[in-house]
Design an enzyme around this catalytic site. Sequence first.
Site: not given
Ligand code: SF4
Lengths: 457, 542
Positions: B62, B65, B96, B195
């Site tokens: 996402c 991330a 990472r 990004h």
């Molecule tokens: S990991 Fe966290 S920020 Fe990413 S999609 Fe899931 S809830 Fe949303």
Amino acid sequence: MPESAAPAFVSTTNACHLCMPLGACLAFKGVEGTVPFLHGSQGCATYMRRYLISHYREPVAIASSSLGERQAVFGGGPNLRQGLWNVITAMRPRVIGVATTCLTETIGEEPGPLVEAFLAELAGKNPGVTLPRVVTVRTPSFGGTHTEGFRRAVRALLKALARPGPAGSHLNLLPGMASPADLRHLKDVVRAFGLEAAVIPDPSDPLDGPIWDAYTPVPPGGTPPEALQAAGRARATVALGCMAGDASGPGAWLRDRFGVELLPLPLPVGLRASDRFFAVLEELSGRPTPGWVRAQRGRLVDAYVDAHKYLAGVRAAVVADEDLAVGLSGFLAEIGVHVAYVATGDRSGSLEGAVDAATAGLLREPPAVREEVDYYTVAEETRDLGLGLVVGTSKAYPLARDWGIPLVRVGFPIHDRFGAARQRVLGYAGTQDLFDRVVNALLAQQQEASAVGYGYL
Amino acid sequence: MATETLRPEDAKRALTEAYPTKAARKRAKQIVVNAPPDAEGFRPPILSNTRTTPGVITQRGCSYAGCKGVILGPVRDILTITHGPVGCGFYSWLTRRNQTRPPSEDAPNYMPYALMTDMQENDIVFGGEKKLRKAIREAYEIFRPKAIAIAATCPVGLIGDDIHAVARDMKEELGINVFAFSCEGYKGVSQSAGHHIANNGIFEHVVGTRDEPPGGKFRINLLGEYNIGGDAFEIERILELCGITLVSTFSGNASYDQFARAHTADLNAVMCHRSINYMAEMTEEKYGIPWIKVNFIGAEATAKSLRKIAQYFGDPDLVERVEQVTADEMSRVRAVIDEVRPRTEGKTAMLFVGGSRAHHYQELFREIGMRTVAAGYEFGHRDDYEGRKVLPFIKIDADSRNIEELDVEPDPERYRPRKPPEELEALRAQGLDLGEYEGLMADMEEGSLVIDDITHYETERLIELYRPDVFCAGIKEKYVIQKHGIPMKQLHNYDYHGPYAGFRGAVRFYREIDRMASTRIWRHVTPPWAQDPRPETLRQAS
Ligand code: SF4
Ligand code: SF4
């Protein structure tokens, strides 16, 4: 109890707990033919897969409804339907386990009714076709930890699948988040008593499987949905862990709904807790503990005796999920290790009482017990405890490294050692493995610190 | 084994046939058989940077991330606080495997810490700003950082927390730089959105805040290098040998101060075009720094990249020094290629990673005689596949529109064209591709498959059809691929190995692939496809 000097922090630094849907996915992986499905944005599914895969070193597919900004505003129903349909066609699962995420929980979207409407429509269009069961569970991470997510998912599975009927002679065994190797061992011993028990859930094969000789969209193994169906007719439920008797747990639900007797037990880690576990199996089966299990017990006691000198005076900290934290505390206390500090990221309120019970009569001084802590706090609070050993997950490694003491890795996640799926701590046999690892970790430490470099220890 | 050949068009059909019609139609646009450019130089279009179809198992992450994990992750002294419930922050905690080298023992390094607000029900219902403020004060008390970044996860935007207002207040209160990223995971379609958001934030709040340049005659920034497995250290070594000064890296082995004076560099060298081209464009507009695409993955590619940098500066001493360094390093590299190549020659690879690695790593395979028969990105855009030529033709969909495009203008004091326009033109005429990127397709064979956002299911089918000798992807794919009896190399975290960049990294990679392609372990495995022989694979087709 020693008072904590550290202030209570508002923020969390290096958490000891993970999020609810991860626990739910793990539970779903333990039912045959099940694909876990997260209703929310796809990032959560990707992150959780990453964590589960690196621990078990096995494929873990978790689908997602891939919600975006638009769906966050207007609702994720259409994506959920499309997602389920794509999973059904491409993977042909028997069950789909839908868990919510923080996104869907924040917008307050309840997946249950959406799923039901969708399935009804599908059934209308496909008369005579067996459609998969879709189980939904609410898992907002702002309401609890991964272990709570696991329990909720087990309960949701039972709620969706268990059926009433004439009582059978079979048992339900709710093991909690046990490793595949522990699950296999539990199944073996229960069978050895001549008992028929459904382990719910049982991800031992899906999360520790062989190389494939055929294409398998959903890896084989897991508790058959039929066994979940029969759970309502079981003679009794043996549930393990410090929340096993909790009124909102899966065992209590079976009891309240179908009148299945609930026998809550602590996790059988160590001699004492295992004795309790086997005593219950004796009672349920009307048979004595089989000879080979008694032999395992005998060897364990023998090992305790042989190695006790290496353990005297060692002070340890335990950082783990609550069930395991309790089991480990009892075990360490009975082998003569002074358990000085027990911590968990869980927050059920049951830890202190359970640790007291598990270590009763074994410790000169009760340990400091902490719920809802993070590793930052653990580090602050254990600095001056004179520790010689940490028992916990990989995430405790920096701490052990800073203190210059060995870490015996147990629980989840273990990302820096091989074979987490095959690690055992349950029963006499599991305790034996754990005991050997603890003793050897201390020996290795001693050996490395020695200027002589003894080859006999 | 049958000798009939599998046509790429048939493979494409096989990949999508199990999907329902709607999903199949969409996936068909994301799977392209590579073809030579048409008369105007365009490659076949590929649908990409589009929302993942629900229910297919994607490898994508996402926006959070992409922002917190990828771009901010390798920066050692910006303290990042994740505002959200526990999971997102936990899962992005050093996963990472970026490395960093603080200049001294006591210099700050916050990378081992995962700070978060761990929002609870109350915060969701009544708002989390108060908790966030407290968390920031606490973090400041404990760590005394130069800068604090706030990264939002999904619930934050939905409950209306104004993290930017909190950042402004805290900046004033604490007297350090505090800035926030609205990188909620539902924004955009993949980590790519994150990004962009991270680029914007660092550009707005950090770049240009320190004016004194470091010493050195040839000053560059390295953009889009994240120091996985120590890659940055090898690149730094090579640049230093050549006498090139690295002002800042975005963001491998980076620090806050490097970002702050990045605008004093005279050239931006872009590694991962996908994640960082925004920074290249914005710093060009605001400060006048031109950029070139480089690639330090592959020994030949490294040599070529160094030459491009030297060509840009146009200094004969630098040109000479680059040639010396290259010649010296390449002699060692060639010895290893000669040793390894007899065993790797003619073997095949597939690469499905990230937004640039699927392109860059083809170079390394080529150097040891291996062909890439299929490749694709997790979160690339059309320009990363087809080249920047297609930029004017990319349709902006709703998901991309939601990511802010900063309005950038030349800085009244700091804008300085690095070279007069005529000189830049002359460089272009000599073949220096300033501000250009040709994309992955340009480097792939005709008839190879290019697949965007490949799914779990397609991965398995692809293996069955092609049986590559090495499959490169990430941890999420690793064990599925191995269950199928195919050697698998992780290119996100290098299987805890590396570095693979530069000359020494190339050598390490050749040896690793040699080991993988030659290991006897697979003798014990009877893979699913061996029992049901399918038509012969593409490798016999050429
Ligand atoms: S990991 Fe966290 S920020 Fe990413 S999609 Fe899931 S809830 Fe949303
Ligand atoms: S948003 Fe919630 S469910 Fe998703 S990763 Fe974060 S804490 Fe877990």
